[in-house]
Motif scaffolding. Structure first.
Motif, PDB file in Angstrom:
ATOM      1  N   ALA A  77       0.841  -1.211   0.000  1.00  0.00           N
ATOM      2  CA  ALA A  77       0.000   0.000   0.000  1.00  0.00           C
ATOM      3  C   ALA A  77       0.873   1.258   0.000  1.00  0.00           C
ATOM      4  O   ALA A  77       0.591   2.219  -0.731  1.00  0.00           O
ATOM      5  CB  ALA A  77      -0.940  -0.006   1.207  1.00  0.00           C
ATOM      6  N   MET A  78       1.931   1.254   0.807  1.00  0.00           N
ATOM      7  CA  MET A  78       2.836   2.408   0.842  1.00  0.00           C
ATOM      8  C   MET A  78       3.564   2.565  -0.497  1.00  0.00           C
ATOM      9  O   MET A  78       3.752   3.684  -0.978  1.00  0.00           O
ATOM     10  CB  MET A  78       3.836   2.268   1.992  1.00  0.00           C
ATOM     11  N   GLN A  80       2.473   1.805  -3.454  1.00  0.00           N
ATOM     12  CA  GLN A  80       1.537   2.385  -4.424  1.00  0.00           C
ATOM     13  C   GLN A  80       1.399   3.888  -4.245  1.00  0.00           C
ATOM     14  O   GLN A  80       1.284   4.627  -5.209  1.00  0.00           O
ATOM     15  CB  GLN A  80       0.160   1.731  -4.299  1.00  0.00           C
ATOM     16  N   ARG A  81       1.405   4.342  -2.995  1.00  0.00           N
ATOM     17  CA  ARG A  81       1.185   5.758  -2.716  1.00  0.00           C
ATOM     18  C   ARG A  81       2.441   6.611  -2.869  1.00  0.00           C
ATOM     19  O   ARG A  81       2.368   7.774  -3.223  1.00  0.00           O
ATOM     20  CB  ARG A  81       0.609   5.935  -1.321  1.00  0.00           C
ATOM     21  N   ILE A  82       3.603   6.032  -2.591  1.00  0.00           N
ATOM     22  CA  ILE A  82       4.821   6.841  -2.552  1.00  0.00           C
ATOM     23  C   ILE A  82       5.780   6.504  -3.697  1.00  0.00           C
ATOM     24  O   ILE A  82       6.746   7.209  -3.917  1.00  0.00           O
ATOM     25  CB  ILE A  82       5.485   6.702  -1.159  1.00  0.00           C
ATOM     26  N   SER A  83       5.523   5.446  -4.437  1.00  0.00           N
ATOM     27  CA  SER A  83       6.368   5.049  -5.573  1.00  0.00           C
ATOM     28  C   SER A  83       7.813   4.783  -5.158  1.00  0.00           C
ATOM     29  O   SER A  83       8.763   5.221  -5.808  1.00  0.00           O
ATOM     30  CB  SER A  83       6.316   6.101  -6.690  1.00  0.00           C
TER      31      SER A  83
END
Length: 185
Positions: A77-78, A80-83
Motif C-alpha cells: 500500500a505504501m 503504491q502511494r509513494i512510488s
C-alpha cells in the motif's frame, strides 16, 4: 484487527523454526553474538532468546513482511502511494530503560509505527545530511551533535525519521514493540 501484536510476534518466534539472521538481537549496553541465542545449526534457541530479552536485549525481526501478510499489505500500500519500495523491521525491546542501539543514523528514510508500550526518542543534529544507501554509520568516524528534540512515542503514534538524522530510543517500564517501515530508494 491490529496490524501486529505481541501474540503474533510470539507465534513467529516460537512456531516458525527461524534461523539467524531472520531473528537477531542487539543491546546498546553490550555486544551480543548469534551464538548466545542460537543452536550450532543457526536455528533460534527460543529459551535463550527470551532469556536475553529478559536481561535487556532487543529482539529484531528483519523483513517480517515476508512472513506476516498484514505487513506485506502495508508495504504494498505504501509503495503504491509513494512510488518507492518498502520493508519492515520489527523491534521488541524489554522495559527498564533498555536500548537496542547506541546513537546512530540510518541510510534510508523510515516511519516508526509504535504498536505497544512507550519509547523515549532523542534526535540529534545531523552530521551526514543525506547518506547514500548502504553508507553505514561508523561511530569511530561520526559523533552525534547536540540533542535537537526529545519526545515519547505511544501506541498508535507514527514518527517520520529522515535518513542521516542521528537518533536513539529507550523503553519505559513496560517495554516496547514498534514497526520500522523503511523506504528503500
Amino acid at each position: 484487527e491490529p496490524l501486529l501484536s505481541l501474540k503474533e510476534i510470539d507465534r513467529v518466534i516460537t512456531t516458525l523454526g527461524l534461523e539467524h539472521p531472520r531473528i537477531e538481537m542487539t543491546d546498546a549496553k553490550k555486544r551480543l553474538t548469534p551464538a548466545e541465542y542460537t543452536f550450532p545449526s543457526g536455528m533460534i534457541d527460543v529459551t535463550r532468546l527470551y532469556q536475553k530479552f529478559a536481561d535487556g536485549a532487543t529482539i529484531i525481526l528483519p523483513q517480517l513482511h515476508d512472513l506476516v501478510p498484514e505487513l506485506a499489505h502495508l508495504c504494498r500500500a505504501m509503495e503504491q502511494r509513494i512510488s518507492a519500495r518498502f520493508q519492515t523491521n520489527i523491534y521488541l525491546t524489554p522495559g527498564g530503560d533498555s536500548q537496542g542501539f547506541k546513537t546512530h543514523y540510518d541510510s534510508h528514510d523510515v516511519f516508526v509505527l509504535q504498536v505497544s508500550g512507550t519509547k523515549h526518542w532523542r534526535v540529534y543534529d545531523t552530521p551526514v545530511p543525506l547518506p547514500y544507501r548502504g553508507q553505514h554509520f561508523d561511530p569511530n568516524q561520526i559523533r552525534a551533535g547536540e540533542i535537537s528534540a526529545e519526545f515519547d512515542i505511544q501506541p498508535g503514534d507514527t514518527y517520520y525519521l529522515p535518513r542521516g538524522l542521528m537518533h536513539d530510543a529507550q523503553t519505559a517500564a513496560g517495554g516496547s514493540l514498534h514497526i520500522t517501515l523503511g523506504v528503500l530508494h
